[in-house]
Scaffold this motif. Structure first.
Motif, PDB file in Angstrom:
ATOM      1  N   SER A   1     -46.434 -26.993 -20.245  1.00  0.00           N
ATOM      2  CA  SER A   1     -47.047 -26.974 -21.574  1.00  0.00           C
ATOM      3  C   SER A   1     -48.505 -26.563 -21.461  1.00  0.00           C
ATOM      4  O   SER A   1     -49.216 -27.010 -20.554  1.00  0.00           O
TER       5      SER A   1
ATOM      6  N   GLY B   1     -47.682 -29.540 -28.214  1.00  0.00           N
ATOM      7  CA  GLY B   1     -46.490 -29.063 -28.898  1.00  0.00           C
ATOM      8  C   GLY B   1     -46.502 -27.606 -29.288  1.00  0.00           C
ATOM      9  O   GLY B   1     -45.449 -27.033 -29.575  1.00  0.00           O
TER      10      GLY B   1
ATOM     11  N   VAL C   1     -44.558 -25.134 -25.311  1.00  0.00           N
ATOM     12  CA  VAL C   1     -43.814 -25.945 -24.347  1.00  0.00           C
ATOM     13  C   VAL C   1     -42.641 -25.133 -23.821  1.00  0.00           C
ATOM     14  O   VAL C   1     -41.726 -24.785 -24.583  1.00  0.00           O
TER      15      VAL C   1
ATOM     16  N   ASP D   1     -44.852 -34.022 -29.398  1.00  0.00           N
ATOM     17  CA  ASP D   1     -45.098 -33.425 -28.081  1.00  0.00           C
ATOM     18  C   ASP D   1     -45.256 -34.487 -27.000  1.00  0.00           C
ATOM     19  O   ASP D   1     -44.682 -34.372 -25.909  1.00  0.00           O
TER      20      ASP D   1
END
Length: 372
Positions: free
Chosen positions: A150, A194, A197, A220
């Motif tokens: 991420s 978020g 990812v 997230d």
């Protein structure tokens, strides 16, 4: 060392290394609700990815009323690039947040392809990607055996309020979830950003997501905890070439961005709220007050102690301000920004008890145990 900004993905391998057959299939899932204003700035960059393997984009229109789905199809026709599918899952059932319901639908449809993808890239509709972003993420995941990679997208900093508040947003996030600690396999700390990812489909199945986190407002972080808790290896760092194009022109927009989820971050706990307020006051407000007050009162030992603490605080903030390419005169203003975050957090709690907590684009989500 939460303040350091050198946690980045390693450089890409040479472009001529390997062939398409060595790159895994990827499905890019984009949940979108009323995103017609930013989609022209973000979706073309996703469709234009220079990825050596097979990839497709699945945009899930989450009940938009501004023509998001139609605009996405038109942009795909004009831009070309990766194939695009636009889907609509209908309204989320009770107990689901809209975004996670859209993500679930996108993952399900992507898995029904002739060749199920090995990786899924979950990216928000306001995120623009550099042409090699997908290749960069996938190469890092495969090279280091990661189940989830991420990147914290670089948020927009164009207005005065954005310059004051946005770098501090990422600074405080890194203080809560130090990237190096997140990236240690043996550490219990888990977090993700978020907006960007990349996750193995096998990790999705093993962690039972998004079903297991279907009510999460801070999805997230919940996703990262679920993946790491099920034995997955995760990585989180700052981005180069992944940018948010969503504008926050005024204080009110930035206020809503923070306050809609701040109290959820504190688990809707009055005790944690009180501790957070006290901590912000002691760490960020007391030093400048002591420095100025000590000078006025002639208490030079107090002035020196306060100034020293303020200087240390500023030193930890400099790397983030530089990462956002902002002038260094913003650094001493961190105490003022911290007070704003304190007020946003208190307002988040007030809105929660008024029944308006976690409101986003026409939807308000209750505390999870109240909706179970």
């Amino acid at each position: 060392m939460f303040w350091r900004t050198d946690v980045r993905l390693p450089p890409l391998p040479p472009a001529d290394t390997g062939g398409p057959e060595e790159w895994p299939d990827v499905a890019v899932v984009v949940p979108a609700r009323d995103e017609a204003g930013v989609l022209p700035l973000s979706l073309p960059s996703v469709l234009a990815q220079r990825y050596p393997g097979r990839a497709e984009v699945v945009l899930v229109d989450d009940g938009s009323t501004d023509g998001t789905g139609e605009l996405a199809r038109r942009l795909a026709e004009e831009t070309g690039g990766l194939p695009l599918r636009v889907l609509s899952p209908g309204p989320p059932p009770h107990g689901w947040t809209g975004k996670l319901w859209a993500v679930r639908h996108g993952i399900e449809v992507a898995g029904q392809s002739a060749v199920a993808p090995e990786f899924l890239l979950l990216t928000d509709a306001d995120i623009a990607h550099a042409p090699d972003s997908l290749r960069h993420l996938t190469a890092a995941a495969r090279a280091h055996g990661l189940d989830m990679v991420s990147q914290m997208a670089r948020l927009r900093v164009a207005t005065a309020w954005e310059r004051l508040i946005v770098p501090a947003f990422v600074y405080f996030f890194a203080q809560l979830y130090p990237f190096r600690r997140v990236n240690r396999d043996r550490s219990r700390t888990a977090a993700a950003a978020g907006g960007c990812v990349l996750i193995r489909r096998s990790a999705v199945e093993r962690a039972g997501v998004p079903e297991s986190i279907r009510h999460a407002v801070i999805d997230d972080v919940a996703l990262a905890r679920a993946v790491k808790g099920s034995g997955g290896r995760i990585w989180l760092g700052l981005a180069d070439g992944v940018d948010s194009v969503r504008p926050y022109p005024g204080l009110s927009e930035l206020w809503r961005m923070v306050s809609r989820s701040a109290y959820a971050q504190l688990r809707h706990s009055v005790a944690l709220l009180a501790g957070t307020v006290l901590g912000l006051l002691l760490i960020y407000v007391l030093p400048p007050v002591a420095a100025v007050g000590g000078a006025v009162a002639g208490a030079w030992w107090l002035c020196a102690a306060g100034a020293a603490a303020w200087a240390v605080m500023c030193g930890t903030y400099v790397p983030m301000v530089r990462y956002y390419r902002q002038p260094l005169w913003l650094v001493p203003l961190l105490p003022f920004t911290a007070v704003l975050y304190l007020l946003m957090t208190v307002d988040s709690a007030v809105q929660h008890y008024r029944g308006r907590g976690a409101a986003w684009k026409g939807r308000t989500y209750a505390r999870p145990d109240a909706s179970a």
